[in-house]
Design a protein around this motif. Structure first.
Motif, PDB file in Angstrom:
ATOM      1  N   SER A  59      20.716 -41.320   9.206  1.00 33.12           N
ATOM      2  CA  SER A  59      21.264 -40.693   8.001  1.00 33.12           C
ATOM      3  C   SER A  59      20.640 -39.338   7.697  1.00 33.12           C
ATOM      4  N   ASP A  60      19.404 -39.105   8.123  1.00 35.65           N
ATOM      5  CA  ASP A  60      18.751 -37.833   7.805  1.00 35.65           C
ATOM      6  C   ASP A  60      19.105 -36.706   8.776  1.00 35.65           C
ATOM      7  N   SER A  61      19.560 -37.046   9.986  1.00 39.13           N
ATOM      8  CA  SER A  61      19.817 -36.002  10.987  1.00 39.13           C
ATOM      9  C   SER A  61      21.237 -36.016  11.552  1.00 39.13           C
ATOM     10  N   GLY A  62      21.935 -37.147  11.428  1.00 37.77           N
ATOM     11  CA  GLY A  62      23.249 -37.271  12.038  1.00 37.77           C
ATOM     12  C   GLY A  62      23.188 -37.607  13.521  1.00 37.77           C
ATOM     13  N   ASP A  63      21.999 -37.877  14.040  1.00 38.31           N
ATOM     14  CA  ASP A  63      21.858 -38.238  15.454  1.00 38.31           C
ATOM     15  C   ASP A  63      22.470 -39.612  15.697  1.00 38.31           C
ATOM     16  N   LEU A  64      23.199 -39.734  16.809  1.00 37.27           N
ATOM     17  CA  LEU A  64      23.853 -40.980  17.171  1.00 37.27           C
ATOM     18  C   LEU A  64      22.837 -41.992  17.677  1.00 37.27           C
ATOM     19  N   VAL A  65      22.840 -43.180  17.077  1.00 41.91           N
ATOM     20  CA  VAL A  65      21.998 -44.285  17.523  1.00 41.91           C
ATOM     21  C   VAL A  65      22.779 -45.134  18.522  1.00 41.91           C
ATOM     22  N   ARG A  66      24.022 -45.492  18.152  1.00 43.87           N
ATOM     23  CA  ARG A  66      24.884 -46.264  19.048  1.00 43.87           C
ATOM     24  C   ARG A  66      26.317 -46.222  18.531  1.00 43.87           C
ATOM     25  N   THR A  67      27.225 -46.576  19.432  1.00 42.76           N
ATOM     26  CA  THR A  67      28.631 -46.709  19.092  1.00 42.76           C
ATOM     27  C   THR A  67      29.049 -48.146  19.370  1.00 42.76           C
ATOM     28  N   VAL A  68      29.842 -48.706  18.461  1.00 44.35           N
ATOM     29  CA  VAL A  68      30.364 -50.056  18.613  1.00 44.35           C
ATOM     30  C   VAL A  68      31.879 -49.957  18.526  1.00 44.35           C
ATOM     31  N   SER A  69      32.572 -50.576  19.463  1.00 42.99           N
ATOM     32  CA  SER A  69      34.031 -50.550  19.431  1.00 42.99           C
ATOM     33  C   SER A  69      34.569 -51.870  18.906  1.00 42.99           C
ATOM     34  N   ILE A  70      35.366 -51.782  17.848  1.00 41.32           N
ATOM     35  CA  ILE A  70      36.057 -52.958  17.332  1.00 41.32           C
ATOM     36  C   ILE A  70      37.345 -53.157  18.125  1.00 41.32           C
ATOM     37  N   GLY A  71      37.964 -52.052  18.544  1.00 39.52           N
ATOM     38  CA  GLY A  71      39.164 -52.139  19.359  1.00 39.52           C
ATOM     39  C   GLY A  71      40.466 -52.139  18.582  1.00 39.52           C
ATOM     40  N   TYR A  72      40.378 -52.102  17.261  1.00 39.12           N
ATOM     41  CA  TYR A  72      41.567 -52.070  16.403  1.00 39.12           C
ATOM     42  C   TYR A  72      41.340 -51.060  15.300  1.00 39.12           C
ATOM     43  N   GLU A  73      42.435 -50.538  14.741  1.00 39.95           N
ATOM     44  CA  GLU A  73      42.324 -49.530  13.685  1.00 39.95           C
ATOM     45  C   GLU A  73      41.441 -50.013  12.538  1.00 39.95           C
ATOM     46  N   ILE A  74      40.642 -49.095  12.027  1.00 41.79           N
ATOM     47  CA  ILE A  74      39.812 -49.377  10.856  1.00 41.79           C
ATOM     48  C   ILE A  74      40.216 -48.392   9.768  1.00 41.79           C
ATOM     49  N   ARG A  75      40.792 -48.921   8.706  1.00 41.47           N
ATOM     50  CA  ARG A  75      41.215 -48.084   7.580  1.00 41.47           C
ATOM     51  C   ARG A  75      40.608 -48.534   6.260  1.00 41.47           C
ATOM     52  N   ALA A  76      40.121 -49.760   6.209  1.00 46.22           N
ATOM     53  CA  ALA A  76      39.547 -50.296   4.975  1.00 46.22           C
ATOM     54  C   ALA A  76      38.092 -49.851   4.843  1.00 46.22           C
ATOM     55  N   PRO A  77      37.581 -49.769   3.609  1.00 48.10           N
ATOM     56  CA  PRO A  77      36.165 -49.425   3.425  1.00 48.10           C
ATOM     57  C   PRO A  77      35.260 -50.437   4.116  1.00 48.10           C
ATOM     58  N   LEU A  78      34.125 -49.969   4.588  1.00 51.28           N
ATOM     59  CA  LEU A  78      33.118 -50.843   5.172  1.00 51.28           C
ATOM     60  C   LEU A  78      32.254 -51.415   4.049  1.00 51.28           C
ATOM     61  N   TYR A  79      31.563 -52.493   4.350  1.00 49.15           N
ATOM     62  CA  TYR A  79      30.624 -53.085   3.399  1.00 49.15           C
ATOM     63  C   TYR A  79      29.365 -53.471   4.159  1.00 49.15           C
ATOM     64  N   ALA A  80      28.207 -53.153   3.599  1.00 53.81           N
ATOM     65  CA  ALA A  80      26.933 -53.478   4.247  1.00 53.81           C
ATOM     66  C   ALA A  80      26.101 -54.385   3.358  1.00 53.81           C
ATOM     67  N   GLU A  81      25.473 -55.360   3.978  1.00 51.99           N
ATOM     68  CA  GLU A  81      24.531 -56.252   3.303  1.00 51.99           C
ATOM     69  C   GLU A  81      23.400 -56.490   4.287  1.00 51.99           C
ATOM     70  N   GLU A  82      22.208 -56.053   3.912  1.00 54.46           N
ATOM     71  CA  GLU A  82      21.042 -56.103   4.794  1.00 54.46           C
ATOM     72  C   GLU A  82      21.381 -55.373   6.098  1.00 54.46           C
ATOM     73  N   ASN A  83      21.288 -56.001   7.252  1.00 62.51           N
ATOM     74  CA  ASN A  83      21.563 -55.314   8.522  1.00 62.51           C
ATOM     75  C   ASN A  83      22.951 -55.610   9.072  1.00 62.51           C
ATOM     76  N   ILE A  84      23.829 -56.178   8.259  1.00 59.02           N
ATOM     77  CA  ILE A  84      25.166 -56.533   8.709  1.00 59.02           C
ATOM     78  C   ILE A  84      26.197 -55.642   8.012  1.00 59.02           C
ATOM     79  N   VAL A  85      27.122 -55.109   8.822  1.00 56.16           N
ATOM     80  CA  VAL A  85      28.250 -54.359   8.280  1.00 56.16           C
ATOM     81  C   VAL A  85      29.504 -55.185   8.516  1.00 56.16           C
ATOM     82  N   TYR A  86      30.299 -55.327   7.459  1.00 56.28           N
ATOM     83  CA  TYR A  86      31.531 -56.102   7.518  1.00 56.28           C
ATOM     84  C   TYR A  86      32.703 -55.136   7.616  1.00 56.28           C
ATOM     85  N   VAL A  87      33.592 -55.427   8.567  1.00 60.89           N
ATOM     86  CA  VAL A  87      34.686 -54.522   8.895  1.00 60.89           C
ATOM     87  C   VAL A  87      36.002 -55.286   8.841  1.00 60.89           C
TER      88      VAL A  87
END
Length: 128
Positions: free
Chosen positions: A74-102
């Protein structure tokens, strides 16, 4: 102040510690100084960003419309990793602890571990 990207800002921006994170239809996420509007950094994704990003600790999670999730420092914009869901993502994301819900375009909800990039589980709606 005013900041103009290369297209519309469709997703709701988020703000933390004086930084605005705004996803744009120009395929970029911008980090802006909340007090001045000065661009701190930008990151280019593979498709327009229409879903609201989330923060998980010091990581910013951004999803492009193509189904790619970008986990950035978040401080530099450097890429840590990319994860592919494989389907369109248009809804807001939600994070709780280390889990992001998509919520993806295939009517499934995914839980993704931000630290490892692994899909922890998925639930798909079925009319059966």
């Amino acid at each position: 102040w005013k900041f103009e990207g290369g297209n519309w800002f469709w997703a709701t921006p988020i703000v933390k510690d004086g930084v605005v994170y705004a996803g744009c239809l120009d395929h970029q996420i911008y980090a802006l100084d909340a007090g001045t509007g000065e661009k701190l950094w930008q990151f280019v994704t593979d498709a327009p960003i229409v879903s609201t990003p989330v923060l998980s600790d010091n990581l910013l999670v951004v999803a492009s419309e193509s189904g790619a999730m970008y986990i950035l420092e978040s401080d530099s914009g450097d890429l840590v990793r990319t994860v592919s869901i494989g389907y369109e993502i248009r809804a807001p994301l939600y994070a709780e602890e280390n889990i992001v819900y998509v919520h993806a375009g295939n009517r499934c909800v995914y839980a993704v571990d931000v630290q490892s990039g692994e899909k922890v589980w998925e639930f798909c709606y079925s009319e059966d």
